[in-house]
Design an enzyme around this catalytic site. Structure first.
Site, mmCIF file in Angstrom:
data_model
loop_
_atom_site.group_PDB
_atom_site.id
_atom_site.type_symbol
_atom_site.label_atom_id
_atom_site.label_comp_id
_atom_site.label_asym_id
_atom_site.label_seq_id
_atom_site.Cartn_x
_atom_site.Cartn_y
_atom_site.Cartn_z
ATOM 1 N N LYS A 1 -7.804 -3.135 -9.623
ATOM 2 C CA LYS A 1 -7.067 -3.290 -10.887
ATOM 3 C C LYS A 1 -7.649 -4.474 -11.681
ATOM 4 C CE LYS A 1 -3.898 -1.329 -12.224
ATOM 5 N NZ LYS A 1 -3.742 -0.090 -13.017
ATOM 6 N N ASP B 1 2.384 -7.114 10.408
ATOM 7 C CA ASP B 1 2.201 -7.404 8.991
ATOM 8 C C ASP B 1 1.014 -6.630 8.402
ATOM 9 O OD1 ASP B 1 2.799 -8.584 6.597
ATOM 10 O OD2 ASP B 1 2.367 -10.638 7.232
ATOM 11 N N PHE C 1 -1.997 4.752 -17.454
ATOM 12 C CA PHE C 1 -1.204 4.501 -16.249
ATOM 13 C C PHE C 1 -1.962 4.960 -14.996
ATOM 14 C CE2 PHE C 1 2.168 5.197 -19.448
ATOM 15 C CZ PHE C 1 3.110 4.233 -19.126
ATOM 16 N N PRO D 1 11.131 -0.303 8.232
ATOM 17 C CA PRO D 1 10.024 -1.158 8.671
ATOM 18 C C PRO D 1 9.817 -2.355 7.736
ATOM 19 C CG PRO D 1 9.174 0.850 7.649
ATOM 20 C CD PRO D 1 10.661 0.969 7.637
ATOM 21 N N THR E 1 -1.226 -5.043 -13.417
ATOM 22 C CA THR E 1 -0.215 -5.490 -12.449
ATOM 23 C C THR E 1 -0.290 -6.995 -12.208
ATOM 24 O OG1 THR E 1 0.282 -5.407 -10.078
ATOM 25 C CG2 THR E 1 -1.896 -4.696 -10.690
ATOM 26 N N ASP E 2 0.831 -7.562 -11.790
ATOM 27 C CA ASP E 2 0.844 -8.988 -11.425
ATOM 28 C C ASP E 2 -0.068 -9.267 -10.228
ATOM 29 O OD1 ASP E 2 2.440 -7.759 -9.465
ATOM 30 O OD2 ASP E 2 4.139 -9.134 -9.674
ATOM 31 N N GLU E 3 -0.366 -8.195 -9.457
ATOM 32 C CA GLU E 3 -1.124 -8.403 -8.217
ATOM 33 C C GLU E 3 -2.548 -8.887 -8.475
ATOM 34 O OE1 GLU E 3 -0.432 -5.584 -5.085
ATOM 35 O OE2 GLU E 3 1.426 -4.903 -5.997
ATOM 36 N N LEU F 1 -3.009 14.921 -10.522
ATOM 37 C CA LEU F 1 -2.056 15.387 -9.498
ATOM 38 C C LEU F 1 -2.602 15.113 -8.097
ATOM 39 C CD1 LEU F 1 -0.610 18.680 -11.030
ATOM 40 C CD2 LEU F 1 0.232 16.327 -11.257
ATOM 41 N N TYR G 1 -6.703 -2.709 -3.564
ATOM 42 C CA TYR G 1 -5.970 -2.230 -4.752
ATOM 43 C C TYR G 1 -6.029 -3.250 -5.883
ATOM 44 C CZ TYR G 1 -1.909 -1.626 -7.836
ATOM 45 O OH TYR G 1 -1.098 -1.520 -8.938
ATOM 46 N N SER H 1 -2.300 3.542 -6.435
ATOM 47 C CA SER H 1 -1.400 2.410 -6.639
ATOM 48 C C SER H 1 -0.818 1.802 -5.368
ATOM 49 C CB SER H 1 -0.251 2.852 -7.561
ATOM 50 O OG SER H 1 0.594 3.767 -6.879
ATOM 51 N N ILE I 1 -9.467 11.248 -14.667
ATOM 52 C CA ILE I 1 -9.896 10.303 -15.712
ATOM 53 C C ILE I 1 -11.343 9.850 -15.513
ATOM 54 C CG2 ILE I 1 -7.575 9.441 -16.325
ATOM 55 C CD1 ILE I 1 -8.334 6.858 -14.664
HETATM 56 P P1 NAD Z 1 1.852 6.301 -9.029
HETATM 57 O O1 NAD Z 1 0.970 6.198 -7.839
HETATM 58 O O2 NAD Z 1 3.273 6.708 -8.852
HETATM 59 O O3 NAD Z 1 1.226 7.316 -10.097
HETATM 60 C C1 NAD Z 1 -0.139 7.331 -10.390
HETATM 61 C C2 NAD Z 1 -0.451 8.634 -11.123
HETATM 62 O O4 NAD Z 1 -1.853 8.634 -11.469
HETATM 63 C C3 NAD Z 1 -0.198 9.886 -10.284
HETATM 64 O O5 NAD Z 1 0.479 10.853 -11.056
HETATM 65 C C4 NAD Z 1 -1.600 10.381 -9.939
HETATM 66 O O6 NAD Z 1 -1.690 11.784 -9.772
HETATM 67 C C5 NAD Z 1 -2.389 9.908 -11.153
HETATM 68 N N1 NAD Z 1 -3.826 9.761 -10.876
HETATM 69 C C6 NAD Z 1 -4.379 9.132 -9.806
HETATM 70 N N2 NAD Z 1 -5.722 9.224 -9.886
HETATM 71 C C7 NAD Z 1 -6.005 9.889 -11.038
HETATM 72 C C8 NAD Z 1 -7.211 10.271 -11.666
HETATM 73 N N3 NAD Z 1 -8.406 9.988 -11.130
HETATM 74 N N4 NAD Z 1 -7.146 10.924 -12.851
HETATM 75 C C9 NAD Z 1 -5.931 11.233 -13.396
HETATM 76 N N5 NAD Z 1 -4.770 10.912 -12.834
HETATM 77 C C10 NAD Z 1 -4.792 10.233 -11.662
HETATM 78 O O7 NAD Z 1 1.749 4.879 -9.742
HETATM 79 P P2 NAD Z 1 2.858 4.070 -10.581
HETATM 80 O O8 NAD Z 1 3.658 3.262 -9.650
HETATM 81 O O9 NAD Z 1 3.507 4.997 -11.537
HETATM 82 O O10 NAD Z 1 1.915 3.059 -11.375
HETATM 83 C C11 NAD Z 1 1.384 3.420 -12.657
HETATM 84 C C12 NAD Z 1 0.497 2.286 -13.146
HETATM 85 O O11 NAD Z 1 1.272 1.079 -13.215
HETATM 86 C C13 NAD Z 1 -0.684 1.982 -12.225
HETATM 87 O O12 NAD Z 1 -1.791 1.695 -13.037
HETATM 88 C C14 NAD Z 1 -0.237 0.751 -11.450
HETATM 89 O O13 NAD Z 1 -1.352 -0.033 -11.074
HETATM 90 C C15 NAD Z 1 0.628 0.048 -12.478
HETATM 91 N N6 NAD Z 1 1.700 -0.809 -11.945
HETATM 92 C C16 NAD Z 1 2.583 -0.297 -11.011
HETATM 93 C C17 NAD Z 1 3.621 -1.115 -10.562
HETATM 94 C C18 NAD Z 1 4.640 -0.599 -9.580
HETATM 95 O O14 NAD Z 1 5.476 -1.376 -9.100
HETATM 96 N N7 NAD Z 1 4.675 0.680 -9.253
HETATM 97 C C19 NAD Z 1 3.749 -2.435 -11.036
HETATM 98 C C20 NAD Z 1 2.825 -2.899 -11.982
HETATM 99 C C21 NAD Z 1 1.816 -2.065 -12.436
HETATM 100 P P1 TYD Z 2 5.077 -2.130 -1.936
HETATM 101 O O1 TYD Z 2 6.219 -1.302 -2.447
HETATM 102 O O2 TYD Z 2 3.998 -1.460 -1.147
HETATM 103 O O3 TYD Z 2 4.494 -2.904 -3.194
HETATM 104 P P2 TYD Z 2 3.357 -4.075 -3.261
HETATM 105 O O4 TYD Z 2 2.708 -4.224 -1.957
HETATM 106 O O5 TYD Z 2 2.436 -3.512 -4.289
HETATM 107 O O6 TYD Z 2 4.093 -5.304 -3.706
HETATM 108 O O7 TYD Z 2 5.660 -3.295 -1.020
HETATM 109 C C1 TYD Z 2 6.577 -4.245 -1.521
HETATM 110 C C2 TYD Z 2 6.769 -5.301 -0.466
HETATM 111 O O8 TYD Z 2 7.411 -4.708 0.669
HETATM 112 C C3 TYD Z 2 5.467 -5.889 0.057
HETATM 113 O O9 TYD Z 2 5.660 -7.283 0.324
HETATM 114 C C4 TYD Z 2 5.216 -5.147 1.348
HETATM 115 C C5 TYD Z 2 6.603 -4.857 1.845
HETATM 116 N N1 TYD Z 2 6.778 -3.623 2.628
HETATM 117 C C6 TYD Z 2 7.442 -3.673 3.878
HETATM 118 O O10 TYD Z 2 7.861 -4.738 4.350
HETATM 119 N N2 TYD Z 2 7.601 -2.500 4.553
HETATM 120 C C7 TYD Z 2 7.129 -1.315 4.086
HETATM 121 O O11 TYD Z 2 7.281 -0.265 4.779
HETATM 122 C C8 TYD Z 2 6.473 -1.282 2.805
HETATM 123 C C9 TYD Z 2 5.938 0.017 2.239
HETATM 124 C C10 TYD Z 2 6.328 -2.473 2.121
#
Ligand code: NAD
Ligand code: TYD
Length: 340
Positions: free
Chosen positions: A157, A275, A84, A208, A128-130, A38, A153, A88, A63
């Site tokens: 990962k 940027d 998960f 933004p 992640t694809d990143e 949390l 980040y 992030s 974790i």
């Molecule tokens: P999120 O930030 O919404 O949720 C992350 C959760 O992990 C939160 O509930 C947080 O409290 C918990 N957490 C953080 N540190 C912790 C710790 N030390 N111990 C236990 N719990 C902890 O993230 P999300 O967007 O739901 O992403 C989930 C996973 O999917 C991540 O591993 C992320 O890298 C991956 N992912 C996300 C996206 C995306 O677009 N959001 C895309 C590809 C992969």
């Molecule tokens: P984000 O949701 O932070 O995901 P990621 O960086 O992991 O792809 O951002 C998605 C895209 O949007 C990324 O190219 C950055 C851009 N972005 C903005 O242009 N403005 C914003 O305020 C945010 C948060 C992201």
């Protein structure tokens, strides 16, 4: 694969909470344990509707806390783990990378060590694809693309992915890795691009846009990602990496304009801002492997997914205003009786 107990880490975040809700709907013979620290991103209000489900069990913990993690594995004898939990948000990793190493790297290793010691049938690591870095104008990431991360980040990962692979090769932990593109959908924390654009537009605040707004992301509706993870959990081949993408490549500024038009708002709300340092230009996923080998495909078109998402943020204003006001942090104390 017929698990009786499943550990989900990070289940009160965006993707984890959506996964838990979907999973509990279709699997009634598995005990599901949600371990979450949390952090600011964890919100138990996202799971309010399942918290009295007798097959759902919540533990607050880190974790990276090895004694705690081991106690949990000892108590539950998990058959499977889906990791998960992570820090992030790229922008936060630029401002403060340490916690990304603590959770994403050290936390993953702690889970791998527990899985090694206690034995599990499957350890699914959500990546992640990143990790692949940035693409030029053409081409897509495949599973064999070299990992080449650019942000703290994505570097954290990628590091966790390497550890996961090493624990399989060296210690025979039965791992699988999924790498997904950008998700959108209900319960996404309002700092991320799509919810931020929706919420700001709803409030007539500026949207933004980083740089020239031409950075491209490949967007997938969160339910489609969750179904892909479920598919990998049950049918994936141990040791494999699976790319998951939505085949929806859109420049950021076009996405923002689309959201404005769906909400009937003016493009004058667009605000081009400085940027992000190291901003990856383009991501695009080739998901042929999971489609051909495991039979997964997306079921929500981009049009449907975006419509559902916008509708959800309109209908659930209380959920996100409690985040923007900070009130969501009181929920854990109210439900579980201790300070957050
Ligand atoms: P999120 O930030 O919404 O949720 C992350 C959760 O992990 C939160 O509930 C947080 O409290 C918990 N957490 C953080 N540190 C912790 C710790 N030390 N111990 C236990 N719990 C902890 O993230 P999300 O967007 O739901 O992403 C989930 C996973 O999917 C991540 O591993 C992320 O890298 C991956 N992912 C996300 C996206 C995306 O677009 N959001 C895309 C590809 C992969
Ligand atoms: P984000 O949701 O932070 O995901 P990621 O960086 O992991 O792809 O951002 C998605 C895209 O949007 C990324 O190219 C950055 C851009 N972005 C903005 O242009 N403005 C914003 O305020 C945010 C948060 C992201």
């Amino acid at each position: 694969m017929n698990p009786k107990s499943l550990l989900i880490t990070g289940g009160a975040g965006f993707i984890g909470s959506n996964f838990i809700r979907l999973f509990l709907q279709s699997h009634r013979d598995i005990e599901l344990v949600n371990l979450d620290k949390l952090t600011y991103a964890g919100n138990l209000e996202s799971l309010h509707d399942v918290e009295s489900d007798l097959h759902y069990h919540f533990y607050r913990g880190d974790i990276a806390d090895a004694p705690f993690v081991k106690r949990l594995f000892h108590e539950w004898h998990f058959d499977a783990v889906i990791n998960f939990a992570a820090e992030s948000h790229v922008d936060r990793s630029i401002l403060g990378p340490q916690v990304f190493i603590d959770t994403n790297v050290r936390g993953t290793m702690t889970l791998l060590e527990a899985a090694r010691e206690f034995g599990v049938d499957r350890f699914v690591h959500i990546s992640t694809d990143e990790v692949y870095g940035s693409l030029g104008a053409t081409g897509k990431f495949v599973e064999t693309t070299c990992v080449s991360p650019n942000s703290p980040y994505s570097a954290s990962k990628a590091s966790s992915d390497m550890l996961v692979k090493a624990w399989e090769t060296t210690f025979h932990v039965p791992i699988l890795i999924t790498r997904c593109s950008n998700n959108y959908g209900p319960y996404q924390f309002p700092e991320k691009f799509i919810p931020l654009m929706i919420i700001n537009a709803m409030q007539n605040k500026e949207l933004p846009i980083y740089g020239d707004g031409l950075n491209v992301r490949d967007w997938i509706f969160v339910d489609d990602h969750c179904r892909a993870i479920e598919t990998v959990l049950f049918r994936g081949k141990i040791g494999e990496v699976y790319n998951i993408g939505g085949s929806n490549e859109i420049p950021n500024v076009e996405m923002a304009k689309l959201i404005l038009s769906k909400l009937g708002k003016s493009e004058s709300l667009l605000k081009f801002v400085t940027d992000r340092p190291g901003h990856d230009r383009r991501y695009a996923m080739n998901s042929d492997k999971i489609q051909i080998e495991l039979g997964w495909k997306t079921t929500n078109s981009f049009e449907e997914g975006l419509q559902k998402t916008i509708r959800w943020y309109i209908d659930n204003e209380k959920w996100w205003t409690r985040i923007t006001s900070g009130e969501y942090k009181d929920y854990y104390k109210k439900q579980y009786g201790t300070e957050r």
